[in-house]
Design a protein around this motif. Structure first.
Motif, PDB file in Angstrom:
ATOM      1  N   ALA A   1      21.154  34.648  -0.699  1.00  0.00           N
ATOM      2  CA  ALA A   1      21.971  34.750   0.513  1.00  0.00           C
ATOM      3  C   ALA A   1      21.261  35.467   1.648  1.00  0.00           C
ATOM      4  N   GLY A   2      20.157  36.158   1.360  1.00  0.00           N
ATOM      5  CA  GLY A   2      19.429  36.848   2.404  1.00  0.00           C
ATOM      6  C   GLY A   2      19.184  38.312   2.093  1.00  0.00           C
ATOM      7  N   LEU A   3      19.180  39.134   3.134  1.00  0.00           N
ATOM      8  CA  LEU A   3      18.861  40.558   3.050  1.00  0.00           C
ATOM      9  C   LEU A   3      20.120  41.402   3.102  1.00  0.00           C
ATOM     10  N   SER A   4      20.165  42.435   2.257  1.00  0.00           N
ATOM     11  CA  SER A   4      21.255  43.414   2.279  1.00  0.00           C
ATOM     12  C   SER A   4      20.663  44.812   2.278  1.00  0.00           C
TER      13      SER A   4
ATOM     14  N   GLN B   1      12.197  37.006   8.446  1.00  0.00           N
ATOM     15  CA  GLN B   1      10.828  36.654   8.085  1.00  0.00           C
ATOM     16  C   GLN B   1       9.802  37.146   9.108  1.00  0.00           C
ATOM     17  N   THR B   2      10.177  38.165   9.889  1.00  0.00           N
ATOM     18  CA  THR B   2       9.266  38.768  10.860  1.00  0.00           C
ATOM     19  C   THR B   2       9.241  40.285  10.654  1.00  0.00           C
ATOM     20  N   PRO B   3       8.310  40.992  11.312  1.00  0.00           N
ATOM     21  CA  PRO B   3       8.279  42.454  11.201  1.00  0.00           C
ATOM     22  C   PRO B   3       9.549  43.138  11.706  1.00  0.00           C
ATOM     23  N   VAL B   4      10.384  42.420  12.468  1.00  0.00           N
ATOM     24  CA  VAL B   4      11.650  42.993  12.948  1.00  0.00           C
ATOM     25  C   VAL B   4      12.523  43.431  11.774  1.00  0.00           C
ATOM     26  N   ALA B   5      12.377  42.779  10.630  1.00  0.00           N
ATOM     27  CA  ALA B   5      13.184  43.145   9.456  1.00  0.00           C
ATOM     28  C   ALA B   5      13.000  44.612   9.094  1.00  0.00           C
ATOM     29  N   LEU B   6      11.803  45.145   9.264  1.00  0.00           N
ATOM     30  CA  LEU B   6      11.564  46.562   8.993  1.00  0.00           C
ATOM     31  C   LEU B   6      12.429  47.433   9.893  1.00  0.00           C
ATOM     32  N   ASP B   7      12.492  47.096  11.174  1.00  0.00           N
ATOM     33  CA  ASP B   7      13.309  47.878  12.110  1.00  0.00           C
ATOM     34  C   ASP B   7      14.786  47.814  11.740  1.00  0.00           C
ATOM     35  N   ARG B   8      15.242  46.640  11.291  1.00  0.00           N
ATOM     36  CA  ARG B   8      16.658  46.490  10.940  1.00  0.00           C
ATOM     37  C   ARG B   8      17.001  47.284   9.681  1.00  0.00           C
ATOM     38  N   VAL B   9      16.114  47.263   8.692  1.00  0.00           N
ATOM     39  CA  VAL B   9      16.359  48.046   7.480  1.00  0.00           C
ATOM     40  C   VAL B   9      16.344  49.530   7.807  1.00  0.00           C
ATOM     41  N   ARG B  10      15.373  49.950   8.593  1.00  0.00           N
ATOM     42  CA  ARG B  10      15.293  51.364   8.971  1.00  0.00           C
ATOM     43  C   ARG B  10      16.549  51.802   9.727  1.00  0.00           C
ATOM     44  N   ALA B  11      16.995  50.987  10.661  1.00  0.00           N
ATOM     45  CA  ALA B  11      18.193  51.328  11.438  1.00  0.00           C
ATOM     46  C   ALA B  11      19.425  51.403  10.539  1.00  0.00           C
ATOM     47  N   SER B  12      19.523  50.480   9.581  1.00  0.00           N
ATOM     48  CA  SER B  12      20.665  50.480   8.673  1.00  0.00           C
ATOM     49  C   SER B  12      20.644  51.720   7.785  1.00  0.00           C
ATOM     50  N   TRP B  13      19.488  52.086   7.285  1.00  0.00           N
ATOM     51  CA  TRP B  13      19.378  53.281   6.451  1.00  0.00           C
ATOM     52  C   TRP B  13      19.677  54.541   7.250  1.00  0.00           C
ATOM     53  N   ARG B  14      19.228  54.565   8.492  1.00  0.00           N
ATOM     54  CA  ARG B  14      19.558  55.728   9.330  1.00  0.00           C
ATOM     55  C   ARG B  14      21.063  55.817   9.552  1.00  0.00           C
ATOM     56  N   ALA B  15      21.702  54.671   9.751  1.00  0.00           N
ATOM     57  CA  ALA B  15      23.150  54.662   9.975  1.00  0.00           C
ATOM     58  C   ALA B  15      23.911  55.170   8.764  1.00  0.00           C
TER      59      ALA B  15
ATOM     60  N   THR C   1      29.712  53.671  -2.018  1.00  0.00           N
ATOM     61  CA  THR C   1      28.585  53.066  -1.324  1.00  0.00           C
ATOM     62  C   THR C   1      29.031  52.455   0.003  1.00  0.00           C
ATOM     63  N   ALA C   2      28.064  52.249   0.872  1.00  0.00           N
ATOM     64  CA  ALA C   2      28.285  51.509   2.114  1.00  0.00           C
ATOM     65  C   ALA C   2      27.187  50.461   2.211  1.00  0.00           C
ATOM     66  N   ARG C   3      27.571  49.202   2.448  1.00  0.00           N
ATOM     67  CA  ARG C   3      26.631  48.084   2.389  1.00  0.00           C
ATOM     68  C   ARG C   3      26.767  47.205   3.629  1.00  0.00           C
ATOM     69  N   ARG C   4      25.629  46.676   4.059  1.00  0.00           N
ATOM     70  CA  ARG C   4      25.624  45.700   5.150  1.00  0.00           C
ATOM     71  C   ARG C   4      24.852  44.466   4.694  1.00  0.00           C
ATOM     72  N   ASP C   5      25.492  43.308   4.749  1.00  0.00           N
ATOM     73  CA  ASP C   5      24.856  42.039   4.412  1.00  0.00           C
ATOM     74  C   ASP C   5      24.371  41.398   5.708  1.00  0.00           C
ATOM     75  N   HIS C   6      23.059  41.276   5.839  1.00  0.00           N
ATOM     76  CA  HIS C   6      22.458  40.758   7.065  1.00  0.00           C
ATOM     77  C   HIS C   6      22.329  39.240   7.045  1.00  0.00           C
ATOM     78  N   GLY C   7      22.406  38.624   5.860  1.00  0.00           N
ATOM     79  CA  GLY C   7      22.208  37.192   5.769  1.00  0.00           C
ATOM     80  C   GLY C   7      20.743  36.823   5.942  1.00  0.00           C
ATOM     81  N   CYS C   8      20.490  35.666   6.524  1.00  0.00           N
ATOM     82  CA  CYS C   8      19.097  35.218   6.674  1.00  0.00           C
ATOM     83  C   CYS C   8      18.813  34.707   8.088  1.00  0.00           C
ATOM     84  N   PRO C   9      19.026  35.544   9.105  1.00  0.00           N
ATOM     85  CA  PRO C   9      18.614  35.165  10.454  1.00  0.00           C
ATOM     86  C   PRO C   9      17.090  35.073  10.544  1.00  0.00           C
ATOM     87  N   GLU C  10      16.584  34.486  11.612  1.00  0.00           N
ATOM     88  CA  GLU C  10      15.148  34.256  11.743  1.00  0.00           C
ATOM     89  C   GLU C  10      14.339  35.545  11.644  1.00  0.00           C
TER      90      GLU C  10
END
Length: 227
Positions: free
Chosen positions: A114-117, A200-214, A188-197
């Motif tokens: 389903a993508g990234l969580s 598969q880019t380095p932006v995924a690192l920023d999104r994971v980092r932002a989610s973990w910070r949140a 727990t608190a979870r966010r399902d990001h799905g599989c947006p474009e």
């Protein structure tokens, strides 16, 4: 909540590297869609090298990129522990990584069909940890802190999860003002990001980092209270 990681001791903590993180290819998600259709040793052996290069390597690179801020991650094994399970399929249909801040508590990320969580919290609490959690929730100051953190995460789009009692825990009234939190045996608190474009880019690192910070305030509160 991680579907199969009943214990976070099933993979050794280690420093992971092997180059910078460039994204998680959609082929990694397709891998798990195919594995769900044929969860057999024959299929796995034929695709093992693909798993190592296309699934595991990007997750190891992601863990390495997050290590300076969050700590060393466990990248979980692909094999299921079927000893006590009715489900005897041998392989996990997701790849998870976990940064522990206390036993059973920390930051989590996962890819599957389903993508990234991303997530954080306490996934597995020993009896003494659960007792400390409930004592803190019962306290008007610490309990209100947790309630505010959880409500803010829910408002931000996180799904609040964890194992819960159907009734109130022994020793606490059913009309307790924070009964919904007292029912939790994990939190727990979870966010399902799905599989947006961007997955598969380095932006995924920023999104994971932002989610973990949140989710950091929840992880920090639980680490202080139950750790």
């Amino acid at each position: 909540m991680p579907p199969d990681e009943a214990s976070f001791a099933d993979a050794p903590a280690r420093n992971v590297g092997g180059g910078g993180f460039s994204g998680i290819p959609f082929a990694a998600l397709d891998f798990y869609e195919d594995l769900e259709a044929d969860n057999s040793r024959v299929w796995w052996q034929a695709h093992k090298n693909f798993y190592r290069g296309t699934v595991r390597a990007p997750m190891e690179a992601l863990a390495a990129a997050l290590e300076d801020e969050f700590g060393t991650a466990k990248v979980f094994r692909p094999y299921r522990d079927v000893r006590f399970s009715k489900d005897k399929t041998p392989y996990k249909t997701h790849q998870g990584l976990f940064v522990a801040t206390a036993p059973g508590t920390g930051y989590y990320a996962q890819i599957d069909a389903a993508g990234l969580s991303t997530a954080g919290g306490s996934y597995a609490l020993a009896p003494e940890q659960l007792a400390r959690l409930r004592t803190a929730v019962d306290d008007d100051v610490r309990g209100a802190e947790l309630e505010g953190i959880v409500d803010a995460l829910a408002h931000a789009g996180f799904t609040i999860g964890g194992d819960r009692l159907k009734t109130h825990p022994r020793g606490f009234p059913a009309d307790h003002p924070r009964i919904r939190l007292l029912r939790h045996r994990s939190l727990t608190a979870r966010r399902d990001h799905g599989c947006p474009e961007w997955v598969q880019t380095p932006v995924a690192l920023d999104r994971v980092r932002a989610s973990w910070r949140a989710v950091g305030p929840l992880v920090e509160w639980l680490t202080q209270v139950v750790g």
